[in-house]
Design a protein around this motif. Structure first.
Motif, PDB file in Angstrom:
ATOM      1  N   ARG A 104       0.826  -1.209   0.000  1.00 54.55           N
ATOM      2  CA  ARG A 104       0.000   0.000   0.000  1.00 54.55           C
ATOM      3  C   ARG A 104       0.855   1.252   0.000  1.00 54.55           C
ATOM      4  NH1 ARG A 104      -2.535  -0.147   4.944  1.00 54.55           N
ATOM      5  NH2 ARG A 104      -1.238  -1.904   5.376  1.00 54.55           N
ATOM      6  N   GLU A 105       0.327   2.266  -0.590  1.00 61.21           N
ATOM      7  CA  GLU A 105       1.001   3.557  -0.621  1.00 61.21           C
ATOM      8  C   GLU A 105       0.242   4.505   0.291  1.00 61.21           C
ATOM      9  OE1 GLU A 105       1.297   4.724  -4.718  1.00 61.21           O
ATOM     10  OE2 GLU A 105       2.856   3.241  -5.098  1.00 61.21           O
ATOM     11  N   LEU A 106       0.682   4.592   1.524  1.00 60.30           N
ATOM     12  CA  LEU A 106       0.045   5.436   2.528  1.00 60.30           C
ATOM     13  C   LEU A 106       0.792   6.756   2.596  1.00 60.30           C
ATOM     14  CD1 LEU A 106      -1.957   5.780   4.891  1.00 60.30           C
ATOM     15  CD2 LEU A 106      -0.250   4.660   6.344  1.00 60.30           C
ATOM     16  N   GLU A 107       0.084   7.844   2.335  1.00 59.04           N
ATOM     17  CA  GLU A 107       0.720   9.156   2.370  1.00 59.04           C
ATOM     18  C   GLU A 107       0.908   9.609   3.814  1.00 59.04           C
ATOM     19  OE1 GLU A 107      -0.698  12.206  -0.193  1.00 59.04           O
ATOM     20  OE2 GLU A 107      -1.194  10.776  -1.781  1.00 59.04           O
ATOM     21  N   THR A 108       2.059  10.191   4.071  1.00 60.02           N
ATOM     22  CA  THR A 108       2.394  10.661   5.410  1.00 60.02           C
ATOM     23  C   THR A 108       1.355  11.649   5.912  1.00 60.02           C
ATOM     24  OG1 THR A 108       4.738  10.361   4.930  1.00 60.02           O
ATOM     25  CG2 THR A 108       4.188  11.772   6.791  1.00 60.02           C
ATOM     26  N   LYS A 109       0.929  12.573   5.055  1.00 57.94           N
ATOM     27  CA  LYS A 109      -0.010  13.603   5.505  1.00 57.94           C
ATOM     28  C   LYS A 109      -1.324  12.990   5.976  1.00 57.94           C
ATOM     29  CE  LYS A 109      -2.277  14.887   1.163  1.00 57.94           C
ATOM     30  NZ  LYS A 109      -3.590  14.430   1.557  1.00 57.94           N
ATOM     31  N   ASP A 110      -1.769  11.918   5.342  1.00 57.82           N
ATOM     32  CA  ASP A 110      -3.021  11.275   5.748  1.00 57.82           C
ATOM     33  C   ASP A 110      -2.887  10.649   7.136  1.00 57.82           C
ATOM     34  OD1 ASP A 110      -4.164  12.002   3.321  1.00 57.82           O
ATOM     35  OD2 ASP A 110      -3.709  10.074   2.380  1.00 57.82           O
ATOM     36  N   LEU A 111      -1.773   9.985   7.375  1.00 57.57           N
ATOM     37  CA  LEU A 111      -1.533   9.367   8.666  1.00 57.57           C
ATOM     38  C   LEU A 111      -1.407  10.431   9.760  1.00 57.57           C
ATOM     39  CD1 LEU A 111      -0.851   6.593  10.093  1.00 57.57           C
ATOM     40  CD2 LEU A 111       1.495   7.397   9.955  1.00 57.57           C
ATOM     41  N   VAL A 112      -0.653  11.474   9.498  1.00 59.08           N
ATOM     42  CA  VAL A 112      -0.460  12.551  10.469  1.00 59.08           C
ATOM     43  C   VAL A 112      -1.792  13.223  10.780  1.00 59.08           C
ATOM     44  CG1 VAL A 112       0.571  14.838  10.808  1.00 59.08           C
ATOM     45  CG2 VAL A 112       1.972  12.950   9.957  1.00 59.08           C
ATOM     46  N   GLU A 113      -2.576  13.521   9.746  1.00 57.63           N
ATOM     47  CA  GLU A 113      -3.867  14.184   9.960  1.00 57.63           C
ATOM     48  C   GLU A 113      -4.808  13.326  10.808  1.00 57.63           C
ATOM     49  OE1 GLU A 113      -5.342  15.136   6.065  1.00 57.63           O
ATOM     50  OE2 GLU A 113      -3.887  16.749   5.786  1.00 57.63           O
ATOM     51  N   GLU A 114      -4.850  12.039  10.556  1.00 59.19           N
ATOM     52  CA  GLU A 114      -5.724  11.162  11.327  1.00 59.19           C
ATOM     53  C   GLU A 114      -5.279  11.078  12.787  1.00 59.19           C
ATOM     54  OE1 GLU A 114      -7.398   6.599  11.302  1.00 59.19           O
ATOM     55  OE2 GLU A 114      -6.779   7.506   9.420  1.00 59.19           O
ATOM     56  N   ALA A 115      -3.982  10.929  13.009  1.00 60.35           N
ATOM     57  CA  ALA A 115      -3.470  10.840  14.380  1.00 60.35           C
ATOM     58  C   ALA A 115      -3.671  12.165  15.118  1.00 60.35           C
ATOM     59  CB  ALA A 115      -1.995  10.448  14.361  1.00 60.35           C
ATOM     60  N   GLU A 116      -3.427  13.278  14.442  1.00 63.18           N
ATOM     61  CA  GLU A 116      -3.649  14.583  15.073  1.00 63.18           C
ATOM     62  C   GLU A 116      -5.128  14.787  15.399  1.00 63.18           C
ATOM     63  OE1 GLU A 116      -0.490  17.909  13.716  1.00 63.18           O
ATOM     64  OE2 GLU A 116      -1.772  17.171  12.107  1.00 63.18           O
ATOM     65  N   LEU A 117      -5.996  14.333  14.531  1.00 63.96           N
ATOM     66  CA  LEU A 117      -7.441  14.442  14.769  1.00 63.96           C
ATOM     67  C   LEU A 117      -7.835  13.701  16.041  1.00 63.96           C
ATOM     68  CD1 LEU A 117     -10.329  15.210  13.825  1.00 63.96           C
ATOM     69  CD2 LEU A 117     -10.347  13.049  12.583  1.00 63.96           C
TER      70      LEU A 117
END
Length: 131
Positions: free
Chosen positions: A34-47
């Protein structure tokens, strides 16, 4: 928030923290192809971190757990902006911030659950092409 919502949110948070606390080789294996973008992971964790802070009055977390989550949220907010546009697998090896985040999430899980080693969430696979 009702009990079911708090339970779901707590489970979601613990799964995210387990992923962030895992050894980098385990994180890379979890991603697989899978190609998981860093920004998506960071945004979800910050949320998740912000949500718990906003709902602190519901006492969904102990005070120390909430403090640890705030520290994680602040550290996630300082992840190198240039790495946001890259895939997380690349960022894991290029940005030392992930070592800090790993350490912080391990402390959070250890304080909350007694051990940072937790099962990783089941990976969500992209939908298969029906054509």
């Amino acid at each position: 928030m009702n009990d079911l919502g708090e339970t779901h949110l707590r489970t979601w948070t613990l799964r995210m923290m387990a992923l962030l606390a895992a050894d980098s080789l385990d994180q890379l294996a979890w991603m697989g192809e899978r190609e998981l973008e860093t920004k998506d992971l960071v945004e979800e964790a910050e949320l998740l971190c912000r949500f718990f802070e906003a709902h602190a009055e519901h006492e969904a977390l102990e005070a120390e757990d909430l403090r640890n989550l705030r520290v994680i949220g602040r550290r996630l907010g300082k992840v190198d902006v240039t790495c946001h546009a890259s895939l997380w697998g690349n960022a894991l090896t290029a940005d030392p911030a992930w070592d800090d985040i790993r350490s912080l999430t391990r402390r959070f899980l250890h304080t909350m659950l007694g051990d940072w080693r937790q099962p990783l969430p089941r990976p969500v696979h992209p939908p298969e092409d029906d054509h």
